[in-house]
Design an enzyme around this catalytic site. Structure first.
Site, short mmCIF file in Angstrom:
data_model
loop_
_atom_site.label_atom_id
_atom_site.label_comp_id
_atom_site.label_asym_id
_atom_site.label_seq_id
_atom_site.Cartn_x
_atom_site.Cartn_y
_atom_site.Cartn_z
N GLU A 296 17.60 -5.55 8.82
CA GLU A 296 18.45 -4.54 9.45
C GLU A 296 19.89 -5.03 9.38
O GLU A 296 20.22 -6.08 9.93
CB GLU A 296 18.07 -4.35 10.92
CG GLU A 296 16.67 -3.80 11.13
CD GLU A 296 16.30 -3.67 12.60
OE1 GLU A 296 15.25 -3.10 12.88
OE2 GLU A 296 17.07 -4.15 13.46
N ASP B 165 23.71 -3.34 23.41
CA ASP B 165 23.59 -4.75 23.04
C ASP B 165 23.98 -5.70 24.15
O ASP B 165 24.91 -5.45 24.91
CB ASP B 165 24.45 -5.03 21.80
CG ASP B 165 23.83 -4.44 20.55
OD1 ASP B 165 22.67 -4.82 20.25
OD2 ASP B 165 24.46 -3.60 19.89
N TYR C 213 10.48 2.11 15.53
CA TYR C 213 10.94 0.88 16.18
C TYR C 213 10.58 0.99 17.66
O TYR C 213 11.13 1.82 18.38
CB TYR C 213 12.46 0.76 16.00
CG TYR C 213 13.09 -0.53 16.49
CD1 TYR C 213 12.85 -1.04 17.77
CD2 TYR C 213 13.95 -1.25 15.66
CE1 TYR C 213 13.43 -2.20 18.21
CE2 TYR C 213 14.56 -2.43 16.10
CZ TYR C 213 14.29 -2.89 17.36
OH TYR C 213 14.89 -4.04 17.80
#
Lengths: 254, 414
Positions: free
Chosen positions: A45, A56, A170
């Site tokens: 990725e 994040d 995912y």
């Protein structure tokens, strides 16, 4: 069959590695990807750095800031992909926030990403509800569209996520931002079971996985695992990426 | 040709069921937050249909916060300028000193109703943080407020007030250390602790249903102002002015006037130091549509889609994205958006202070200054300016920016 589809048919658990493209600088990324591949990573990725990475944790936030300071734009990430493609056939998934793509344009991205050798795209903050145009454009260009499934996702949402995804789904193992954790989430098992009932797509588990043992445990019910922050931290520290990837591979293969 | 389409029809009826105001708004967040947003929307709509919820909110707004706020006719100022008759909607008189309490009380009641005991919020100028800390103290909820370190420095008094109210203030050290980064940190907290945590967003920003919900909790400003001006003047105003950061006070006062074709709606963004990207927060003149913090709207960004830094003397206007409903009103030509520089806002504040004895918040000063600019040429017109907050929190900043008035200066006593 796309490169992503192919790699999930290899028969082994798929090891997915995330890194922030352009960290520590754009020229370094192709060699880091090569080291990961030598260590046994199956799919990479390429993270597009963004000024406001809300999903994040601190490790990838800092990597994003370093990459931006080195002038890493979305166009530059595609250039990096082209360089990687010259010597490697490893599947490449573009991992990005919405706004750089909005600015670049969906159609331009689909065309240029395909030409650069990118195999698919995951947009962290694009919900399936807003994804109709995007899906059409990406699929027309022959790119896979990977979406996130989360522990909070309702059955109705899991249905949509499965329907809109291609390549793989995912599976976010726990609530929260990206980052390493000592304890793995226990809720991922039931989530994987629910998804299995809704789709034949491969399922890769991510968020919080940072060593071989955790990789093996996470892959038990899935088809692959994603390791991100642990790799990004190692890049920051200048550690041996190939050896680390190998340790993940060995853990995964048991 | 007869115009058969009512040009304003439907403009006030947004958003649609997916949270869109025309092309703007929507829900752009990681999947983990999608179900919680659906749950929030459902809980909010159910609460608004529940007479008991509305009665409790109305009671708190009236007896605790101080609603309705007056619509004050500024006679001296109007005479001095010799043009429009200027009225101020006195949100500055509310408990905690700004309009923010309307939304904080509404959402805190909703959080309690949803069984969430932990409240998180972001704050720029500190007014939303103080309002949230206040509502949480009142309702016995835990409160964590994220605030950029740069804003903590600029608004020390409000940091102390939040702590005094029992809230935990978490300094944000990443990025520009202002509102944008405080929202990012609050979203990271929310995505991590989503099951037990309620995110009490403070402006008409973010993913659906926030822009709609925050607007609804502030609509009381415009509803009251509309009734009050009709009672005082027997007609609607010619123009309504409000400052626009995220845009909550502005959408609150604009919305009840949207279908009144004769009423100009004028939003004022922060013109900052200059027109250069990074030195202002004027999204319409310097931005382009983009996605930040869950919504699609006009965004200050560079050519590669990275969010630009912003600057304003007022922390509350210092944000890169404008609320999505403003983007829609702008594109449809229903509202006008101007900007006002730091120094001009200070001039407006000084004039209002000395003519009417009203020291405005620096945010509100932007609307004040532009209204004062337009007043002389508007003889016979009626203006309403939303005085969204009072200036107490800004005294340190006024001192910094008006050194000639400080204690050691001779001019101060002249």
């Amino acid at each position: 069959m796309t490169r992503i589809e192919k790699v999930f048919k290899s028969g082994r658990k798929v090891l997915v590695a995330y890194l922030t493209a352009g960290d520590p600088n754009p020229a370094a990324t192709p060699e880091l990807v090569a080291a990961l591949e030598r260590g046994g990573v199956d799919l990479v990725e390429l993270g597009v750095p963004f000024s406001d990475p809300i999903a994040d944790g601190p490790v990838i936030q800092a990597a994003s800031a370093r990459a931006l300071a080195e002038g890493t734009t979305l166009a530059k990430v595609l250039e990096i992909a082209r360089t990687i493609r010259k010597t490697s056939d490893i599947p490449l998934l573009l991992f990005t926030y919405m706004n750089p793509v909005v600015r670049y344009g969906f159609e331009a991205l689909a065309r240029d990403a395909k030409a650069a050798g990118i195999d698919g795209c995951l947009m962290t903050d694009l919900s399936v509800e807003e994804a109709d145009d995007y899906i059409g454009i990406m699929r027309d260009a022959g790119l896979d569209t990977v979406f996130l499934a989360a522990p909070t996702s309702t059955p109705r949402r899991l249905e949509l996520v499965a329907k809109y995804s291609s390549g793989f789904v995912y599976v976010v193992s726990r609530n929260g931002v990206t980052g390493e954790r000592e304890q793995l989430s226990a809720s991922v098992g039931p989530l994987l079971e629910q998804l299995r009932a809704k789709t034949t797509l491969p399922l890769a588990v991510g968020f919080g996985i940072s060593n071989g043992e955790q990789a093996r445990a996470s892959a038990e019910h899935g088809d692959g695992v994603v390791v991100g922050s642990a790799i990004v931290r190692l890049i920051e520290q200048g550690g041996d990426l190939e050896a680390f990837a190998r340790s993940l591979r060995e853990g995964l293969d048991g | 040709m007869v115009e058969t389409v009512e040009p304003l029809a439907g403009l006030a009826s947004g958003p649609d069921t997916r949270g869109h105001f025309g092309p703007y708004g929507g829900r752009f967040v990681p999947e983990t937050l999608m179900s919680p947003l659906e749950e929030l929307e459902e809980a909010y709509l159910a609460a608004r249909r529940d007479p008991a919820f509305n009665a409790e909110l109305d009671d708190l707004l009236k007896n605790y916060a101080g609603r309705p706020t007056p619509l004050y006719f500024a006679k001296r100022l109007s005479e001095q300028l010799g043009g429009a008759r200027i009225y101020f909607k006195r949100e500055d008189l509310l408990h905690t000193g700004a309009h923010k309490i309307n939304n904080a009380l509404g959402q805190a009641l909703l959080a309690r109703r949803m069984g969430k005991r932990r409240i998180i919020a972001e704050t720029g100028a500190g007014q939303h943080g103080v309002a949230t800390a206040t509502a949480c103290a009142l309702l016995g909820l835990d409160c964590v407020v994220y605030m950029g370190e740069e804003d903590m420095r600029r608004q020390r008094l409000n940091v102390f007030r939040m702590r005094l109210l029992g809230a935990q203030v978490v300094g944000v050290t990443v990025g520009s250390k202002t509102l944008k980064d405080a929202i990012s940190e609050a979203m990271r907290d929310w995505v991590t602790n989503v099951n037990e945590t309620y995110y009490l967003l403070g402006s008409a920003l973010g993913a659906h249903p926030y822009p709609m919900m925050v607007r609804d909790f502030h609509r009381c400003i415009g509803i009251e102002a509309r009734e009050q001006i009709l009672a005082a003047e027997g007609r609607l105003p010619d123009a309504v002015f409000a400052c626009v950061g995220g845009g909550s006070n502005a959408i609150g006062i604009f919305h009840p006037f949207v279908e009144d074709a004769g009423v100009r709606l004028i939003g004022i963004e922060a013109g900052g130091r200059s027109e250069k990207l990074g030195e202002h927060a004027a999204r319409f003149s310097g931005g382009a549509p983009g996605v930040l913090h869950g919504a699609y709207s006009y965004l200050l960004q560079d050519g590669d889609g990275q969010v630009a830094l912003t600057h304003s003397v007022s922390a509350g206007l210092d944000y890169a994205l404008i609320g999505p409903e403003h983007a829609w009103l702008h594109d449809r030509g229903r509202a006008e958006y101007l900007n006002c520089t730091d120094s001009h806002a200070l001039e407006g504040a000084l004039q209002l202070s000395r003519t009417e004895g009203l020291i405005p918040a620096l945010e509100s000063s932007h609307a004040v200054a532009i209204a004062l600019d337009q007043a002389p040429a508007a003889k016979g017109q009626i203006f309403i300016v939303n005085l969204s907050g009072r200036g107490d929190k800004d005294i340190d900043l006024y001192r910094e920016n008006l050194p000639e008035l400080d204690i050691n200066s001779e001019k101060a006593s002249a």
